[in-house]
Scaffold this motif. Structure first.
Motif, PDB file in Angstrom:
ATOM      1  N   ALA A  15      -5.963   3.819  -7.499  1.00  0.00           N
ATOM      2  CA  ALA A  15      -6.622   5.191  -7.808  1.00  0.00           C
ATOM      3  C   ALA A  15      -7.378   4.980  -8.978  1.00  0.00           C
ATOM      4  O   ALA A  15      -8.308   6.055  -8.992  1.00  0.00           O
ATOM      5  N   GLY A  16      -7.187   4.345  -9.913  1.00  0.00           N
ATOM      6  CA  GLY A  16      -7.920   4.245 -11.107  1.00  0.00           C
ATOM      7  C   GLY A  16      -9.477   3.565 -10.732  1.00  0.00           C
ATOM      8  O   GLY A  16     -10.273   3.908 -11.524  1.00  0.00           O
ATOM      9  N   VAL A  17      -9.744   3.095  -9.512  1.00  0.00           N
ATOM     10  CA  VAL A  17     -11.142   2.669  -9.157  1.00  0.00           C
ATOM     11  C   VAL A  17     -11.588   3.594  -8.281  1.00  0.00           C
ATOM     12  O   VAL A  17     -12.917   3.685  -8.372  1.00  0.00           O
ATOM     13  N   HIS A  18     -10.917   4.011  -7.228  1.00  0.00           N
ATOM     14  CA  HIS A  18     -11.440   4.869  -6.071  1.00  0.00           C
ATOM     15  C   HIS A  18     -10.364   5.771  -5.580  1.00  0.00           C
ATOM     16  O   HIS A  18      -9.134   5.322  -5.668  1.00  0.00           O
ATOM     17  N   ASP A  19     -10.647   6.719  -4.972  1.00  0.00           N
ATOM     18  CA  ASP A  19      -9.645   7.806  -4.351  1.00  0.00           C
ATOM     19  C   ASP A  19      -9.420   7.463  -3.072  1.00  0.00           C
ATOM     20  O   ASP A  19      -8.379   7.880  -2.429  1.00  0.00           O
ATOM     21  N   ARG A  20      -9.632   6.309  -2.572  1.00  0.00           N
ATOM     22  CA  ARG A  20      -9.124   5.797  -1.111  1.00  0.00           C
ATOM     23  C   ARG A  20      -9.208   4.384  -0.971  1.00  0.00           C
ATOM     24  O   ARG A  20     -10.019   3.689  -1.825  1.00  0.00           O
ATOM     25  N   MET A  21      -8.780   3.799  -0.065  1.00  0.00           N
ATOM     26  CA  MET A  21      -8.971   2.302   0.043  1.00  0.00           C
ATOM     27  C   MET A  21      -8.583   2.192   1.792  1.00  0.00           C
ATOM     28  O   MET A  21      -8.251   3.003   2.248  1.00  0.00           O
ATOM     29  N   PRO A  22      -8.876   0.751   1.919  1.00  0.00           N
ATOM     30  CA  PRO A  22      -8.818   0.402   3.498  1.00  0.00           C
ATOM     31  C   PRO A  22      -7.027   0.339   3.797  1.00  0.00           C
ATOM     32  O   PRO A  22      -6.302   0.118   2.796  1.00  0.00           O
ATOM     33  N   VAL A  23      -6.925   0.830   4.928  1.00  0.00           N
ATOM     34  CA  VAL A  23      -5.306   0.640   5.278  1.00  0.00           C
ATOM     35  C   VAL A  23      -5.287  -0.862   5.622  1.00  0.00           C
ATOM     36  O   VAL A  23      -5.945  -1.684   6.080  1.00  0.00           O
ATOM     37  N   ILE A  24      -4.098  -1.274   4.888  1.00  0.00           N
ATOM     38  CA  ILE A  24      -3.710  -2.499   5.006  1.00  0.00           C
ATOM     39  C   ILE A  24      -2.263  -2.607   6.067  1.00  0.00           C
ATOM     40  O   ILE A  24      -1.315  -1.928   5.399  1.00  0.00           O
ATOM     41  N   LEU A  25      -2.368  -3.481   6.956  1.00  0.00           N
ATOM     42  CA  LEU A  25      -1.313  -3.623   7.901  1.00  0.00           C
ATOM     43  C   LEU A  25      -0.381  -4.637   7.716  1.00  0.00           C
ATOM     44  O   LEU A  25      -1.079  -5.881   7.485  1.00  0.00           O
ATOM     45  N   ARG A  26       0.757  -4.809   7.506  1.00  0.00           N
ATOM     46  CA  ARG A  26       1.687  -5.892   7.437  1.00  0.00           C
ATOM     47  C   ARG A  26       1.570  -6.608   8.976  1.00  0.00           C
ATOM     48  O   ARG A  26       1.533  -5.942   9.878  1.00  0.00           O
ATOM     49  N   HIS A  27       1.803  -7.907   9.067  1.00  0.00           N
ATOM     50  CA  HIS A  27       1.700  -8.642  10.330  1.00  0.00           C
ATOM     51  C   HIS A  27       2.491  -7.943  11.174  1.00  0.00           C
ATOM     52  O   HIS A  27       2.283  -8.030  12.551  1.00  0.00           O
ATOM     53  N   GLU A  28       3.866  -7.742  10.734  1.00  0.00           N
ATOM     54  CA  GLU A  28       4.716  -7.031  11.942  1.00  0.00           C
ATOM     55  C   GLU A  28       4.285  -5.657  12.469  1.00  0.00           C
ATOM     56  O   GLU A  28       5.260  -5.499  13.398  1.00  0.00           O
ATOM     57  N   THR A  29       3.638  -5.072  11.722  1.00  0.00           N
ATOM     58  CA  THR A  29       3.109  -3.804  12.314  1.00  0.00           C
ATOM     59  C   THR A  29       1.773  -4.044  13.276  1.00  0.00           C
ATOM     60  O   THR A  29       1.226  -2.753  14.050  1.00  0.00           O
TER      61      THR A  29
END
Length: 68
Positions: free
Chosen positions: A19-33
């Motif tokens: 949040a201190g760099v940008h107001d959004r980010m890529p969705v990061i998925l755990r392998h099990e999901t």
């Protein structure tokens, strides 16, 4: 026309560390999901589109990403 490998980036709101760099980010998925993302109905997969719940390390470089 023939297409080569392609990808798309799905964005969500930023986690606390980003949040201190940008107001959004890529969705990061755990392998099990991955099966939920790839094989579920879109409404179920959409539930995975949320800020990453674990700690994220931000490393800024001196290289500009945008030229103005």
């Amino acid at each position: 026309m023939e297409w080569g490998p392609a990808y798309s980036m799905v964005m969500t709101e930023a986690c606390a560390q980003v949040a201190g760099v940008h107001d959004r980010m890529p969705v990061i998925l755990r392998h099990e999901t991955w099966p939920d993302w790839l094989d579920s109905p879109p409404d179920d997969a959409r539930l995975l589109c949320q800020p990453y719940p674990a700690d994220v390390t931000i490393r800024q470089t001196a290289n500009p990403r945008v030229r103005r």
